[in-house]
Structure formats: structure tokens, C-alpha cells
Design a protein around this motif. Structure first.
Motif, PDB file in Angstrom:
ATOM      1  N   TYR A 293     -30.792-119.643 -30.746  1.00 46.94           N
ATOM      2  CA  TYR A 293     -31.845-120.509 -31.238  1.00 46.94           C
ATOM      3  C   TYR A 293     -32.929-120.760 -30.194  1.00 46.94           C
ATOM      4  O   TYR A 293     -33.914-121.436 -30.465  1.00 46.94           O
ATOM      5  CB  TYR A 293     -31.258-121.845 -31.700  1.00 46.94           C
ATOM      6  N   VAL A 294     -32.759-120.241 -28.983  1.00 47.06           N
ATOM      7  CA  VAL A 294     -33.773-120.393 -27.947  1.00 47.06           C
ATOM      8  C   VAL A 294     -34.885-119.389 -28.207  1.00 47.06           C
ATOM      9  O   VAL A 294     -34.623-118.203 -28.437  1.00 47.06           O
ATOM     10  CB  VAL A 294     -33.179-120.189 -26.547  1.00 47.06           C
ATOM     11  N   ASN A 295     -36.098-119.846 -28.192  1.00 44.36           N
ATOM     12  CA  ASN A 295     -37.240-118.982 -28.473  1.00 44.36           C
ATOM     13  C   ASN A 295     -37.716-118.347 -27.176  1.00 44.36           C
ATOM     14  O   ASN A 295     -38.443-118.966 -26.393  1.00 44.36           O
ATOM     15  CB  ASN A 295     -38.363-119.795 -29.122  1.00 44.36           C
ATOM     16  N   ALA A 296     -37.295-117.101 -26.929  1.00 46.93           N
ATOM     17  CA  ALA A 296     -37.677-116.392 -25.707  1.00 46.93           C
ATOM     18  C   ALA A 296     -39.124-115.925 -25.754  1.00 46.93           C
ATOM     19  O   ALA A 296     -39.681-115.537 -24.723  1.00 46.93           O
ATOM     20  CB  ALA A 296     -36.753-115.193 -25.491  1.00 46.93           C
ATOM     21  N   LEU A 297     -39.742-115.934 -26.931  1.00 48.07           N
ATOM     22  CA  LEU A 297     -41.111-115.456 -27.085  1.00 48.07           C
ATOM     23  C   LEU A 297     -42.063-116.632 -27.273  1.00 48.07           C
ATOM     24  O   LEU A 297     -42.917-116.632 -28.146  1.00 48.07           O
ATOM     25  CB  LEU A 297     -41.189-114.494 -28.284  1.00 48.07           C
ATOM     26  N   ALA A 298     -41.891-117.652 -26.439  1.00 47.28           N
ATOM     27  CA  ALA A 298     -42.691-118.874 -26.550  1.00 47.28           C
ATOM     28  C   ALA A 298     -43.405-119.146 -25.235  1.00 47.28           C
ATOM     29  O   ALA A 298     -43.274-120.215 -24.653  1.00 47.28           O
ATOM     30  CB  ALA A 298     -41.798-120.050 -26.939  1.00 47.28           C
ATOM     31  N   ALA A 299     -44.172-118.168 -24.774  1.00 50.19           N
ATOM     32  CA  ALA A 299     -44.866-118.326 -23.500  1.00 50.19           C
ATOM     33  C   ALA A 299     -46.150-119.134 -23.639  1.00 50.19           C
ATOM     34  O   ALA A 299     -46.546-119.841 -22.708  1.00 50.19           O
ATOM     35  CB  ALA A 299     -45.180-116.954 -22.896  1.00 50.19           C
ATOM     36  N   MET A 300     -46.807-119.038 -24.785  1.00 54.09           N
ATOM     37  CA  MET A 300     -48.118-119.653 -24.987  1.00 54.09           C
ATOM     38  C   MET A 300     -48.013-120.814 -25.971  1.00 54.09           C
ATOM     39  O   MET A 300     -47.632-120.603 -27.130  1.00 54.09           O
ATOM     40  CB  MET A 300     -49.100-118.610 -25.514  1.00 54.09           C
ATOM     41  N   PRO A 301     -48.348-122.048 -25.566  1.00 53.17           N
ATOM     42  CA  PRO A 301     -48.695-122.507 -24.219  1.00 53.17           C
ATOM     43  C   PRO A 301     -47.444-122.841 -23.416  1.00 53.17           C
ATOM     44  O   PRO A 301     -46.339-122.852 -23.959  1.00 53.17           O
ATOM     45  CB  PRO A 301     -49.508-123.774 -24.506  1.00 53.17           C
ATOM     46  N   SER A 302     -47.616-123.138 -22.149  1.00 47.49           N
ATOM     47  CA  SER A 302     -46.490-123.461 -21.277  1.00 47.49           C
ATOM     48  C   SER A 302     -46.124-124.931 -21.406  1.00 47.49           C
ATOM     49  O   SER A 302     -46.870-125.809 -20.987  1.00 47.49           O
ATOM     50  CB  SER A 302     -46.839-123.155 -19.815  1.00 47.49           C
ATOM     51  N   MET A 303     -44.939-125.194 -21.999  1.00 42.72           N
ATOM     52  CA  MET A 303     -44.495-126.573 -22.106  1.00 42.72           C
ATOM     53  C   MET A 303     -44.088-127.121 -20.739  1.00 42.72           C
ATOM     54  O   MET A 303     -44.139-128.326 -20.507  1.00 42.72           O
ATOM     55  CB  MET A 303     -43.344-126.670 -23.094  1.00 42.72           C
ATOM     56  N   HIS A 304     -43.640-126.237 -19.844  1.00 42.00           N
ATOM     57  CA  HIS A 304     -43.329-126.683 -18.487  1.00 42.00           C
ATOM     58  C   HIS A 304     -44.562-127.338 -17.859  1.00 42.00           C
ATOM     59  O   HIS A 304     -44.481-128.436 -17.301  1.00 42.00           O
ATOM     60  CB  HIS A 304     -42.870-125.503 -17.621  1.00 42.00           C
ATOM     61  N   PHE A 305     -45.705-126.651 -17.961  1.00 40.25           N
ATOM     62  CA  PHE A 305     -46.910-127.219 -17.358  1.00 40.25           C
ATOM     63  C   PHE A 305     -47.437-128.376 -18.200  1.00 40.25           C
ATOM     64  O   PHE A 305     -47.953-129.361 -17.645  1.00 40.25           O
ATOM     65  CB  PHE A 305     -47.994-126.162 -17.207  1.00 40.25           C
ATOM     66  N   GLY A 306     -47.335-128.285 -19.532  1.00 44.91           N
ATOM     67  CA  GLY A 306     -47.812-129.367 -20.377  1.00 44.91           C
ATOM     68  C   GLY A 306     -47.108-130.675 -20.064  1.00 44.91           C
ATOM     69  O   GLY A 306     -47.748-131.723 -19.909  1.00 44.91           O
ATOM     70  N   TYR A 307     -45.778-130.620 -19.938  1.00 40.79           N
ATOM     71  CA  TYR A 307     -45.023-131.815 -19.578  1.00 40.79           C
ATOM     72  C   TYR A 307     -45.424-132.321 -18.202  1.00 40.79           C
ATOM     73  O   TYR A 307     -45.624-133.518 -17.989  1.00 40.79           O
ATOM     74  CB  TYR A 307     -43.532-131.506 -19.579  1.00 40.79           C
ATOM     75  N   SER A 308     -45.509-131.400 -17.241  1.00 37.93           N
ATOM     76  CA  SER A 308     -45.797-131.816 -15.865  1.00 37.93           C
ATOM     77  C   SER A 308     -47.194-132.424 -15.758  1.00 37.93           C
ATOM     78  O   SER A 308     -47.408-133.383 -15.004  1.00 37.93           O
ATOM     79  CB  SER A 308     -45.669-130.624 -14.909  1.00 37.93           C
ATOM     80  N   PHE A 309     -48.152-131.900 -16.505  1.00 39.10           N
ATOM     81  CA  PHE A 309     -49.507-132.459 -16.488  1.00 39.10           C
ATOM     82  C   PHE A 309     -49.511-133.856 -17.085  1.00 39.10           C
ATOM     83  O   PHE A 309     -50.156-134.775 -16.551  1.00 39.10           O
ATOM     84  CB  PHE A 309     -50.454-131.539 -17.257  1.00 39.10           C
ATOM     85  N   CYS A 310     -48.790-134.042 -18.183  1.00 39.60           N
ATOM     86  CA  CYS A 310     -48.703-135.362 -18.801  1.00 39.60           C
ATOM     87  C   CYS A 310     -48.011-136.348 -17.867  1.00 39.60           C
ATOM     88  O   CYS A 310     -48.461-137.491 -17.710  1.00 39.60           O
ATOM     89  CB  CYS A 310     -47.937-135.261 -20.119  1.00 39.60           C
ATOM     90  N   ILE A 311     -46.943-135.905 -17.212  1.00 32.23           N
ATOM     91  CA  ILE A 311     -46.235-136.762 -16.261  1.00 32.23           C
ATOM     92  C   ILE A 311     -47.136-137.093 -15.076  1.00 32.23           C
ATOM     93  O   ILE A 311     -47.180-138.235 -14.604  1.00 32.23           O
ATOM     94  CB  ILE A 311     -44.930-136.084 -15.793  1.00 32.23           C
ATOM     95  N   GLY A 312     -47.870-136.097 -14.583  1.00 27.90           N
ATOM     96  CA  GLY A 312     -48.774-136.328 -13.464  1.00 27.90           C
ATOM     97  C   GLY A 312     -49.843-137.352 -13.791  1.00 27.90           C
ATOM     98  O   GLY A 312     -50.132-138.250 -12.986  1.00 27.90           O
ATOM     99  N   CYS A 313     -50.424-137.258 -14.985  1.00 26.94           N
ATOM    100  CA  CYS A 313     -51.442-138.233 -15.394  1.00 26.94           C
ATOM    101  C   CYS A 313     -50.841-139.631 -15.509  1.00 26.94           C
ATOM    102  O   CYS A 313     -51.485-140.627 -15.153  1.00 26.94           O
ATOM    103  CB  CYS A 313     -52.057-137.813 -16.727  1.00 26.94           C
ATOM    104  N   THR A 314     -49.611-139.700 -15.996  1.00 24.88           N
ATOM    105  CA  THR A 314     -48.942-140.994 -16.109  1.00 24.88           C
ATOM    106  C   THR A 314     -48.724-141.604 -14.730  1.00 24.88           C
ATOM    107  O   THR A 314     -48.895-142.817 -14.535  1.00 24.88           O
ATOM    108  CB  THR A 314     -47.593-140.845 -16.829  1.00 24.88           C
ATOM    109  N   MET A 315     -48.342-140.779 -13.753  1.00 21.49           N
ATOM    110  CA  MET A 315     -48.142-141.271 -12.391  1.00 21.49           C
ATOM    111  C   MET A 315     -49.443-141.802 -11.804  1.00 21.49           C
ATOM    112  O   MET A 315     -49.460-142.845 -11.123  1.00 21.49           O
ATOM    113  CB  MET A 315     -47.584-140.153 -11.505  1.00 21.49           C
ATOM    114  N   LEU A 316     -50.537-141.104 -12.060  1.00 22.21           N
ATOM    115  CA  LEU A 316     -51.832-141.570 -11.561  1.00 22.21           C
ATOM    116  C   LEU A 316     -52.202-142.910 -12.196  1.00 22.21           C
ATOM    117  O   LEU A 316     -52.715-143.813 -11.520  1.00 22.21           O
ATOM    118  CB  LEU A 316     -52.909-140.530 -11.852  1.00 22.21           C
ATOM    119  N   TYR A 317     -51.936-143.050 -13.483  1.00 24.77           N
ATOM    120  CA  TYR A 317     -52.208-144.322 -14.157  1.00 24.77           C
ATOM    121  C   TYR A 317     -51.309-145.416 -13.596  1.00 24.77           C
ATOM    122  O   TYR A 317     -51.753-146.539 -13.352  1.00 24.77           O
ATOM    123  CB  TYR A 317     -51.981-144.165 -15.655  1.00 24.77           C
TER     124      TYR A 317
END
Length: 418
Positions: A293-317
């Protein structure tokens, strides 16, 4: 596409893997780790002073008063919470026809909807357990989100059942490489992904081993840990809910793209394109990256970076440096803590970006797309409030009263005891 493929290939001989393989965790370790984070968070954010088997009025909420059961915590999120001193455990009262338990009034798509009031179920044991441990509600939300992700591979395969989905995903991956190298935006990526990974492979494999383990372990446990931590430290549930809804909507947008635009990550491209599956080669796979059930063909977009960007913005706030005024009850942080949150908010997304590129799990464009997906999700995060009527009906069917959130309890001023 065919004319440009020879230009994009990288005839580099694969170097020998000299560093020791990363220690491989047993299959049960990561689920136990995540479960430990959730249970620990559930205990940390429990409502103190609330007794599971005490059916008397329990003092909690702002100024020692109980919140209105006819309103949900998401109404509190929107800053429209009202206080009701007539809350009762009398489950024999018809909530649709009395003033003590009036129906919930919802606004959905411009229409007013009345839904059943579940306050009559507040005395039920499972409702009291939820009231004691309100973080259980957040666990439910993320279980639903994770279940939807697990279905993306099946949905994508069903849509492309008459075509070779693997070939389509490979074409999409090569199209991403072509866009990065030959489009008018190519100046944004002066160093190719292949060159980044080859730098680590030649003389810096120990560092690459660290990145492999980071890719495997940080995404799920790290994100769950962040949600748990911010539920506890957020200055208000309103602020926490905005972050939670943004991350959830980011998931939803990304999952839709996964289904209709399967994209092969660089590590799965043919070897002539110069990428190596360093995570698999280094035995650094996560248990969450395996299974049918793991989607190996899910490169676009990167959830790794999406999560980290959201977390980073939260830390700045959360640092408070970039806000002239703080939220009610929030204390101004010291310089050391503010600097810590700022550095973490910048360093974490940068670390994840290096990780996903060096391990050949994502393209630059995947992170670029994730950036805009997060911005869009933040802008539209309140769209989830239209689902409140459905949540009300589900809670009614379960005979469950929605718990009042404990986020920010440590900032609230309680009424002195007589």
C-alpha cells in the motif's frame, strides 16, 4: 523527449560503498516509537483534575467554566467560543428541543445546518476518556489522513490500469529532469541532483549514511512528535488548529497529485541517469516505506519537504521575534529560546532538502512544488470547517461528545478557589 534523453544521461561508474551500513531497526521499532510518542503526548496533554468516574461537574476551561457543548472545539478555533453554565449530564433531555442542549448551528457553503447536540453523551465512559485525554481527537484525525495516503497507490493503479503506470511514472520523472535542466527556470538549480549525490558518494559516504537514516526516521516519527509537541506548547488551540489543518490540507493536495500524476523518484530511474538508491543500498529503509500500500511513485510533490517547511514556519512564528503583539496569555520568550526556534526553523527545512536530494528520493522540483502546496494549504485551511456537520453526525452515531481541547491550558488564568 527521446531527443533529449542522451543529454540527460550521466555515464558515471557507480562507486564502491565503503561506509558501514546503517544499523537496521527491527520492524517493530518504528511503530513502537510512534506509539510511544502518541501515548506520551496523550499523558502530557491530559486534563488534570478531571476524574474519569466522577460524574459531577468538572471544573475546566476558561476561568473555571465549562465550554458550550453545542459548539465544537473548531468553533473555539475560529474565536467564536461561547460559555454555557447549563451543561448537564442528564442524557434523557432531547437536545433538539430544549434550551439546555440546543442543536448545533453550522454554516456550510452559505447555508445554515442544524446538527444533533452530543452533549447528552458527555457522561458516557468513552466521552469521559476523550475529555480526560483530548489529544485522542488529534490521533483520530491523523489516522484518517494516513489511511487516505495508503489508498493513493491503489487509486492511482486503478486509474492507469489500462496503461503501464511504471512507464508513465518514469516518463514523468524524466520530464521533471528535463524541465530542471532545459527550462527558463533552470537557473534555480545550478547544481544537478546527480552531482549532489555523487559528491556524497565520493569521500562523504558516512555523512550520506546519516542522511539515509534521517530520511527513514524523521518523516513519520518526527512529524508526529512535532504535532504532539505543538499541541502542548501552542499559545492557543486556534494557532495549533491552523497548523494542523494546513498540514492536513497539504496532505490532501499532495495525495490528489500522487493519484493523477504518478512520478518516479530519481533512485528508481534507470542507472544510466546517474542516481543510486542509497537508502535501500544502505539498509536504511523505514517500515513505513514498505508494503503493497506504500506509493513508491509519489515523488511529486515532496511531502518530506512540505512537512519540514510547514514545521519551519511554525518555529519562526513560535519564536515570537516576528510578531509585534503576542497572543493572550503568551509570554515573551528569552533571546536564547527565540534564537533556538529561529535557527531550528531555518535549519530543519534545509536539512530535509539536502537529505531528499542526496538520497535521490526527490527532485528539486518536488520541493519547489511542495513549497507552493503548503502556501495554498495555509491560505485555504479553513475549508475543513465545512466538514463539521459530518463530524457532528459521526459523533452522534458513536454517542460521543467531542472533547474540549487542552491546548494552552497552562496559559489560562483560572478562577481562585473559594
Amino acid at each position: 523527449m527521446a531527443d533529449t534523453l542522451p543529454i540527460m544521461t550521466v555515464p558515471i561508474e557507480e562507486p564502491q560503498w565503503n561506509s558501514g551500513a546503517a544499523w537496521k531497526l527491527p520492524g517493530w521499532a518504528e511503530p513502537v516509537m510512534v506509539a510511544g510518542i502518541l501515548i506520551g503526548s496523550m499523558m502530557l496533554t491530559r486534563r488534570k483534575g478531571y476524574k474519569l468516574f466522577d460524574r459531577r461537574r468538572t471544573q475546566y476551561g476558561l476561568l473555571g467554566e465549562e465550554p458550550d457543548s453545542a459548539r465544537s472545539s473548531d468553533d473555539f478555533i475560529a474565536g467564536r467560543c461561547m460559555i454555557d453554565n447549563d451543561h448537564t449530564d442528564d442524557v434523557s433531555v432531547d437536545s433538539m428541543s430544549t434550551s439546555k442542549q440546543p442543536p448545533k448551528k453550522r454554516r456550510c457553503c452559505g447555508a445554515t445546518i442544524y446538527t444533533p447536540n452530543t452533549s447528552r453523551f458527555a457522561g458516557h465512559l468513552h466521552s469521559r476518556i476523550m475529555s480526560k485525554f483530548p489529544f485522542l481527537m488529534e490521533m483520530f484525525y491523523w489516522i484518517v489522513t494516513y489511511a487516505f495516503y495508503r489508498s493513493t497507490a491503489l487509486l492511482s493503479q486503478a486509474i492507469f490500469s489500462k496503461t503501464a503506470i511504471w512507464d508513465i511514472a518514469q516518463d514523468h520523472g524524466l520530464a521533471v529532469l528535463e524541465f530542471e535542466q532545459f527550462s527558463w527556470l533552470s537557473f534555480l538549480w545550478p547544481v544537478r541532483e546527480q552531482d549532489v549525490q555523487q559528491w556524497f558518494m565520493h569521500g562523504h559516504q558516512t555523512f550520506l549514511t546519516v542522511l539515509n537514516r534521517s530520511y527513514a526516521l524523521i518523516h513519520i516519527p518526527g512529524t508526529v512528535g512535532f504535532i504532539a509537541w505543538y499541541y502542548y506548547v501552542a499559545p492557543s488551540h486556534n494557532t495549533f488548529a491552523i497548523v494542523r489543518r494546513t498540514m492536513t490540507l497539504t496532505n490532501l493536495f499532495a495525495f490528489i497529485i500522487f493519484i493523477f500524476y504518478p512520478c518516479m523518484p530519481p533512485r528508481l530511474l534507470p542507472q544510466e541517469y546517474g542516481f543510486l538508491d542509497s537508502v535501500g543500498h544502505n539498509n536504511g529503509q523505514s517500515v513505513w516505506m514498505k508494503g503493497k500500500y506504500v506509493n513508491a511513485l509519489a515523488a511529486m510533490p515532496s511531502m518530506h519537504f512540505g512537512y519540514s517547511f510547514c514545521i519551519g514556519c511554525t518555529m519562526l512564528y513560535h519564536s515570537g521575534i516576528f510578531r509585534k503583539t503576542l497572543e493572550p496569555g503568551e509570554k515573551r520568550k528569552g533571546r536564547a529560546w527565540s534564537l533556538f526556534y529561529i535557527l531550528l526553523g531555518i535549519a530543519y527545512p534545509c536539512w530535509i532538502l539536502i537529505t531528499i536530494v542526496a538520497t535521490a528520493n526527490h527532485y528539486y522540483l518536488d520541493a519547489f512544488a511542495a513549497f507552493f502546496v503548503v502556501i495554498l494549504a495555509y491560505t485555504c485551511n479553513r475549508i475543513f470547517l465545512v466538514l463539521l456537520p459530518l463530524e457532528d453526525l459521526l459523533l452522534w452515531c458513536l454517542r460521543l461528545e467531542k472533547p474540549y481541547p487542552s491546548t494552552g491550558d497552562r496559559f489560562r488564568v483560572r478562577a481562585p478557589r473559594p
